[in-house]
Write a protein that holds these residues in place. Structure first.
Motif, mmCIF file in Angstrom:
data_model
loop_
_atom_site.group_PDB
_atom_site.id
_atom_site.type_symbol
_atom_site.label_atom_id
_atom_site.label_comp_id
_atom_site.label_asym_id
_atom_site.label_seq_id
_atom_site.Cartn_x
_atom_site.Cartn_y
_atom_site.Cartn_z
ATOM 1 N N PRO A 29 -44.366 -5.711 66.014
ATOM 2 C CA PRO A 29 -44.108 -6.343 67.305
ATOM 3 C C PRO A 29 -42.665 -6.835 67.382
ATOM 4 O O PRO A 29 -42.116 -7.319 66.403
ATOM 5 N N GLU A 30 -42.059 -6.672 68.563
ATOM 6 C CA GLU A 30 -40.690 -7.126 68.731
ATOM 7 C C GLU A 30 -40.613 -8.648 68.659
ATOM 8 O O GLU A 30 -39.657 -9.201 68.147
ATOM 9 N N HIS A 31 -41.621 -9.284 69.204
ATOM 10 C CA HIS A 31 -41.639 -10.735 69.235
ATOM 11 C C HIS A 31 -42.924 -11.219 68.559
ATOM 12 O O HIS A 31 -43.980 -11.229 69.181
ATOM 13 N N PRO A 32 -42.828 -11.636 67.287
ATOM 14 C CA PRO A 32 -44.039 -12.119 66.623
ATOM 15 C C PRO A 32 -44.619 -13.325 67.350
ATOM 16 O O PRO A 32 -43.898 -14.068 68.006
ATOM 17 N N LYS A 33 -45.901 -13.496 67.220
ATOM 18 C CA LYS A 33 -46.575 -14.625 67.856
ATOM 19 C C LYS A 33 -46.118 -15.916 67.178
ATOM 20 O O LYS A 33 -46.149 -16.030 65.956
ATOM 21 N N PRO A 34 -45.686 -16.906 67.958
ATOM 22 C CA PRO A 34 -45.235 -18.152 67.345
ATOM 23 C C PRO A 34 -46.408 -18.925 66.736
ATOM 24 O O PRO A 34 -47.539 -18.833 67.214
ATOM 25 N N PRO A 35 -46.120 -19.697 65.693
ATOM 26 C CA PRO A 35 -47.183 -20.509 65.079
ATOM 27 C C PRO A 35 -47.518 -21.707 65.967
ATOM 28 O O PRO A 35 -46.855 -21.947 66.986
ATOM 29 N N GLY A 83 -45.861 -27.818 65.199
ATOM 30 C CA GLY A 83 -45.980 -28.660 64.013
ATOM 31 C C GLY A 83 -46.306 -27.911 62.739
ATOM 32 O O GLY A 83 -46.289 -28.503 61.659
ATOM 33 N N ALA A 84 -46.611 -26.618 62.836
ATOM 34 C CA ALA A 84 -46.934 -25.833 61.641
ATOM 35 C C ALA A 84 -45.699 -25.745 60.749
ATOM 36 O O ALA A 84 -44.573 -25.643 61.234
ATOM 37 N N LEU A 85 -45.906 -25.799 59.438
ATOM 38 C CA LEU A 85 -44.793 -25.676 58.508
ATOM 39 C C LEU A 85 -44.515 -24.207 58.243
ATOM 40 O O LEU A 85 -45.425 -23.431 57.945
ATOM 41 N N VAL A 86 -43.244 -23.853 58.383
ATOM 42 C CA VAL A 86 -42.799 -22.475 58.209
ATOM 43 C C VAL A 86 -41.558 -22.464 57.331
ATOM 44 O O VAL A 86 -40.951 -23.498 57.071
ATOM 45 N N VAL A 87 -41.182 -21.272 56.875
ATOM 46 C CA VAL A 87 -40.006 -21.101 56.019
ATOM 47 C C VAL A 87 -39.014 -20.208 56.748
ATOM 48 O O VAL A 87 -39.369 -19.130 57.229
ATOM 49 N N ASP A 88 -37.764 -20.666 56.820
ATOM 50 C CA ASP A 88 -36.676 -19.884 57.400
ATOM 51 C C ASP A 88 -35.992 -19.154 56.256
ATOM 52 O O ASP A 88 -35.230 -19.738 55.495
ATOM 53 N N THR A 89 -36.261 -17.865 56.126
ATOM 54 C CA THR A 89 -35.720 -17.095 55.003
ATOM 55 C C THR A 89 -34.226 -16.832 55.140
ATOM 56 O O THR A 89 -33.572 -16.492 54.158
ATOM 57 N N ARG A 112 -35.312 -17.207 70.221
ATOM 58 C CA ARG A 112 -35.311 -17.847 68.901
ATOM 59 C C ARG A 112 -36.366 -18.939 68.848
ATOM 60 O O ARG A 112 -36.863 -19.387 69.876
ATOM 61 N N TRP A 113 -36.691 -19.349 67.628
ATOM 62 C CA TRP A 113 -37.645 -20.433 67.434
ATOM 63 C C TRP A 113 -36.907 -21.676 66.990
ATOM 64 O O TRP A 113 -35.967 -21.620 66.201
ATOM 65 N N GLU A 150 -32.219 -23.474 65.048
ATOM 66 C CA GLU A 150 -32.886 -22.306 65.611
ATOM 67 C C GLU A 150 -32.886 -21.177 64.599
ATOM 68 O O GLU A 150 -31.944 -21.037 63.818
ATOM 69 N N ALA A 151 -33.955 -20.385 64.630
ATOM 70 C CA ALA A 151 -34.098 -19.273 63.690
ATOM 71 C C ALA A 151 -34.623 -18.049 64.419
ATOM 72 O O ALA A 151 -35.362 -18.167 65.396
ATOM 73 N N GLU A 152 -34.227 -16.892 63.929
ATOM 74 C CA GLU A 152 -34.760 -15.634 64.442
ATOM 75 C C GLU A 152 -36.218 -15.522 63.986
ATOM 76 O O GLU A 152 -36.510 -15.739 62.800
ATOM 77 N N PRO A 153 -37.146 -15.190 64.885
ATOM 78 C CA PRO A 153 -38.551 -15.081 64.500
ATOM 79 C C PRO A 153 -38.799 -14.125 63.327
ATOM 80 O O PRO A 153 -39.695 -14.358 62.524
#
Length: 95
Positions: free
Chosen positions: A20-26, A29-35, A51-52, A64-67
Motif C-alpha cells: 500500500p502507498e499509504h499504510p494504515k496509521p496506528p 497514542g500507540a508506541l511506534v519506532v521511527d527507523t 507524514r505521521w 514528523e516521519a514518513e509512514p
C-alpha cells in the motif's frame, strides 16, 4: 508442425500485490519506532499530510516521519522507552 515457433515458457507473470502507498496509521497514542531516526520510539499523534506526527514517550517536541519508516514498537522497546522516562523524572529532569 504447429507450435514450432511458440515459446514454451510464455506465461503471464504471477499477480504480486503491491504494497500500500499509504499504510494504515496506528491508534492514537500507540508506541511506534521511527527507523529513519536510529530506531527512536515515539507516540503516534496523528497524520500531517503525507507524514505521521510522533512525539517522545510521555511528552516533548513532536517530529514528523514518513509512514514507510515507522513500525510498531516491540514490547521490549516500549518498556525501555517508558523506563527511561520514569528514570529521568526520578532524577528531577524537566520533561
Amino acid at each position: 508442425m504447429n507450435g514450432e515457433n511458440a515459446c514454451p515458457n510464455a506465461q503471464e507473470p504471477p499477480d504480486i500485490p503491491e504494497p500500500p502507498e499509504h499504510p494504515k496509521p496506528p491508534a492514537l497514542g500507540a508506541l511506534v519506532v521511527d527507523t529513519s531516526r536510529a530506531d527512536r520510539v515515539g507516540e503516534f499523534r496523528g497524520v500531517a499530510g503525507a507524514r505521521w506526527s510522533l512525539r517522545p514517550v510521555g511528552g516533548g517536541r513532536e517530529w514528523e516521519a514518513e509512514p514507510g519508516h515507522v513500525r510498531p514498537a516491540l514490547v521490549m522497546e516500549q518498556l525501555r522507552a517508558r523506563t527511561a522516562r520514569l528514570n529521568a523524572r526520578s532524577r528531577g529532569e524537566v520533561l
